[in-house]
Design a protein around this motif. Structure first.
Motif, mmCIF file in Angstrom:
data_model
loop_
_atom_site.group_PDB
_atom_site.id
_atom_site.type_symbol
_atom_site.label_atom_id
_atom_site.label_comp_id
_atom_site.label_asym_id
_atom_site.label_seq_id
_atom_site.Cartn_x
_atom_site.Cartn_y
_atom_site.Cartn_z
ATOM 1 N N PRO A 25 -6.562 -0.339 -3.271
ATOM 2 C CA PRO A 25 -6.625 -0.893 -1.913
ATOM 3 C C PRO A 25 -5.735 -2.119 -1.720
ATOM 4 C CG PRO A 25 -8.673 -1.315 -3.102
ATOM 5 C CD PRO A 25 -7.885 -0.350 -3.923
ATOM 6 N N ASP A 26 -5.594 -2.925 -2.766
ATOM 7 C CA ASP A 26 -4.743 -4.115 -2.653
ATOM 8 C C ASP A 26 -3.276 -3.725 -2.493
ATOM 9 O OD1 ASP A 26 -6.996 -5.631 -2.911
ATOM 10 O OD2 ASP A 26 -6.637 -6.227 -4.982
ATOM 11 N N MET A 81 -7.627 -9.662 -0.865
ATOM 12 C CA MET A 81 -6.740 -9.235 -1.947
ATOM 13 C C MET A 81 -6.771 -10.254 -3.076
ATOM 14 S SD MET A 81 -2.621 -8.514 -1.872
ATOM 15 C CE MET A 81 -2.821 -7.257 -0.619
ATOM 16 N N SER A 110 1.208 -1.746 3.658
ATOM 17 C CA SER A 110 1.020 -1.765 5.117
ATOM 18 C C SER A 110 1.588 -3.034 5.734
ATOM 19 C CB SER A 110 -0.469 -1.628 5.466
ATOM 20 O OG SER A 110 -1.204 -2.765 5.020
ATOM 21 N N ASN A 111 1.560 -4.132 4.986
ATOM 22 C CA ASN A 111 2.097 -5.399 5.495
ATOM 23 C C ASN A 111 3.620 -5.456 5.433
ATOM 24 O OD1 ASN A 111 -0.452 -6.360 6.037
ATOM 25 N ND2 ASN A 111 -0.653 -7.432 4.080
ATOM 26 N N GLU A 122 -2.209 -0.824 -1.337
ATOM 27 C CA GLU A 122 -2.087 -0.199 -0.020
ATOM 28 C C GLU A 122 -1.932 -1.257 1.068
ATOM 29 O OE1 GLU A 122 -4.587 3.978 -0.600
ATOM 30 O OE2 GLU A 122 -5.641 2.166 0.064
ATOM 31 N N GLU A 123 -2.652 -2.373 0.916
ATOM 32 C CA GLU A 123 -2.529 -3.465 1.882
ATOM 33 C C GLU A 123 -1.130 -4.079 1.834
ATOM 34 O OE1 GLU A 123 -4.482 -7.860 2.814
ATOM 35 O OE2 GLU A 123 -5.593 -6.430 1.571
#
Length: 301
Positions: free
Chosen positions: A292-293, A1, A299-300, A295-296
């Motif tokens: 994607p960053d 990220m 999720s975290n 989304e990460e």
């Protein structure tokens, strides 16, 4: 990220988020990435504003010479009384989520609507001339309906638990879009038979999910559970972005359609706010790097 790169000095611009609470927000990360990408020296902070202190926050923002603010719940409507002017689209939507200083006061904008439209285009969803069914008539539905009409949807069916709420929403927009039809039905009525009428049979429906049903942690729930509804659609768009795949999206896909969540709407409304504050244009392709960053991050959390 990719990490935010910020060097704070005496020329750093100040922007931020006004709401209560704000600790969950992704906006500081998003705006930090935008500042770094565009090479603009801007810091973006979250301001958790207690009830009854909104006017003081607005005056403080002016005193600090902030370049602008985002506004989130519960203040998107309340803030309007403290502004010198409001963009006509924001006035019609009935909510402001972006402030920019002008001549000693703030001007209000709504970037949810253009954010929604940019997200549709990014995902290759063209609503021009199409029949669209919207689930929900509160909150995000105001900006979504405005966006659908701006993009040329031919017919919009608004489904809501309370028809009077849906009708009040529709009535605000009918006179401004006389060539397009907005109809309202209750979620307890037989709207599926209506959607199957011959005049709607030329193309599948596009479905937009605007309620909070299915938001984490209620991941397995959805406002509409009848598979016959999903069989009538070829595209589903959910304004929820956590979870990344909602039950609504799963049902659209199970019936052969394509489905998208609301993360790109969040990203592009942030793009538009940043553009308003800094008089720049952000390339939409930067979203490809951000998605994607973010989304990460979700999720975290």
């Amino acid at each position: 990220m990719t990490e935010n790169l910020l060097r704070i000095d005496t020329s750093t611009k100040l922007a931020g988020l006004i709401g209560h609470p704000v600790g969950h927000s992704l906006s500081p990360y998003l705006q930090g990435r935008l500042a770094s990408h565009m090479g603009i020296n801007m810091a973006y902070l979250g301001f958790d504003v207690d009830p009854g202190t909104l006017e003081s926050m607005i005056n403080g923002g002016l005193a600090m010479k902030a370049v602008g603010f985002n506004v989130t719940v519960p203040y998107k409507k309340d803030v309007m009384q403290y502004l010198s002017s409001i963009d006509p689209k924001a006035e019609k939507i009935g909510a402001v989520n972006t402030l920019k200083p002008k001549a000693g006061s703030f001007v209000g904008y709504n970037t949810d609507m253009p954010g929604f439209c940019r997200a549709l285009k990014y995902d290759g969803v063209d609503v021009k001339g199409r029949n669209v069914v919207m689930i929900g008539a509160g909150g995000a539905a105001n900006a979504v309906l405005c966006g659908l009409l701006e993009e040329g949807a031919a017919f919009v069916l608004v489904l809501n638990r309370t028809v009077s709420t849906a009708e009040a929403l529709a009535e605000r927009f009918r006179s401004d879009y006389p060539g397009q039809t907005i109809e309202t039905w209750s979620l307890s009525d037989d709207y599926i038979s209506f959607m199957k009428k011959p005049e709607f049979s030329d193309k599948p429906w596009i479905a937009i999910q605007c309620t909070s049903v299915g938001m984490h942690p209620d991941d397995t729930n959805t406002a509409i559970k009848d598979d016959e509804f999903y069989k009538l659609t070829d595209t589903g768009y959910d304004v929820i972005f956590n979870p990344s795949e909602t039950e609504f999206m799963r049902r659209v896909k199970a019936c052969g359609g394509r489905a998208f969540n609301g993360l790109k709407m969040l990203i592009f409304q942030g793009f538009r706010s940043f553009e308003i504050w800094n008089d720049v244009i952000v390339d939409d392709e930067f979203a490809t790097e951000l998605i994607p960053d973010m989304e990460e991050l979700l999720s975290n959390n």
